[in-house]
Design an enzyme around this catalytic site. Structure first.
Site, mmCIF file in Angstrom:
data_model
loop_
_atom_site.group_PDB
_atom_site.id
_atom_site.type_symbol
_atom_site.label_atom_id
_atom_site.label_comp_id
_atom_site.label_asym_id
_atom_site.label_seq_id
_atom_site.Cartn_x
_atom_site.Cartn_y
_atom_site.Cartn_z
ATOM 1 N N ASP A 104 29.701 46.508 70.155
ATOM 2 C CA ASP A 104 28.775 46.033 71.182
ATOM 3 C C ASP A 104 28.874 46.735 72.533
ATOM 4 O O ASP A 104 28.292 46.263 73.518
ATOM 5 C CB ASP A 104 28.975 44.531 71.399
ATOM 6 N N ASP A 169 22.016 45.280 64.057
ATOM 7 C CA ASP A 169 22.065 45.297 65.525
ATOM 8 C C ASP A 169 22.703 46.574 66.062
ATOM 9 O O ASP A 169 22.421 47.010 67.189
ATOM 10 C CB ASP A 169 22.881 44.118 66.051
#
Length: 281
Positions: A104, A169
């Protein structure tokens, strides 16, 4: 002449609507950014029932979004106050550049320091982005051809059996590597980002253009073991937000590489039609 006047009138109306929307958003954003303190956490959402912002720690994957929104508002309005507020909400995220336990970093760092650099040219912001890229590539496995998303070995549920999960993602975090490789970082980072996108296109895009949330790999052989979901309706359904990640991620990866396979994946995922309510959750 009449058509021209109609078009001009329509454009004027659109501009007026946009200006009002931007002004309203700016006022709300400024109020939140001023009244809240990053020392107490970073805004993530307001509950559907209303009330105050739900605040999360700087280490949460969404922590860079609020700073990024402020940098975008500064670019849109050129108001110095938004530049100061954006800097205030960016500085506390710097420690994330050293995280090597998640994919992330693009969400955390490029939305904050990356957007900050693009808006100001501050060389320190750029260095933080490069440092974060260096951390992110430690999660790349050339046998798999992808960056590992999560470390789930100690999860108290079925995720504990996932040896090398790659979530859709992850495509959104590749811009961190693409940009860094083109702006003073290691050129190999572009190759890593490109290969990840190609692997996702091969393993996570289904025949009908829908996308699997998670691809599971064997880290030793690189073989695909299967696809599952963690946030969708079922392992065979498409997860709406994940589909949006795919459309954006493949489009950006194509723009960065010119690879026709990625253009094909972007088009295929964009053309997919959901069939509610089963595959939108």
């Amino acid at each position: 002449v009449s058509d021209s006047k109609s078009r001009n009138a329509a454009q004027s109306t659109n501009d007026s609507v946009f200006d009002r929307a931007l002004k309203g958003a700016a006022e709300k954003l400024k109020r939140s950014a001023t009244n809240l303190d990053p020392a107490n956490g970073y805004p993530r959402f307001v509950p559907a029932s209303g009330g105050n912002w739900e605040l999360q720690s700087a280490g949460q994957w969404t922590s860079g979004f609020f700073a990024g929104t402020l940098w975008y508002m500064y670019q849109a309005t050129h108001q110095p106050e938004f530049k100061d507020l954006a800097a205030k909400w960016t500085v506390g995220l710097e420690s994330n550049k050293s995280i090597t336990t998640t994919h992330d970093l693009g969400f955390m760092i490029f939305n904050s320091f990356g957007r900050g650099y693009l808006a100001t040219g501050d060389p320190h912001y750029k260095q933080v982005v490069l440092d974060a890229s260096r951390s992110l590539v430690t999660r790349y496995n050339p046998r798999v051809g992808a960056i590992k998303s999560w470390n789930t070995e100690r999860a108290p549920d079925r995720r504990a059996s996932w040896k090398y999960p790659v979530i859709i993602d992850n495509l959104m975090n590749l811009e961190l590597l693409f940009w860094s490789a083109a702006n003073g970082g290691d050129p190999a980072w572009k190759t890593i980002a490109e290969q990840h996108a190609l692997t996702a296109a091969r393993t996570q895009v289904r025949a009908d253009g829908s996308t699997a949330h998670i691809a599971l790999f064997d880290p030793v052989t690189g073989a695909l073991e299967g696809t599952v979901t963690w946030q969708g309706y079922s392992d065979s359904s498409a997860w709406a937000r994940g589909q949006a990640w795919a459309i954006h991620g493949f489009t950006n990866a194509y723009a960065r590489t010119g690879r026709p396979e990625l253009l094909a994946a972007a088009r295929k995922t964009a053309e997919h039609r959901f069939h509610p309510p089963l595959d939108i959750v």
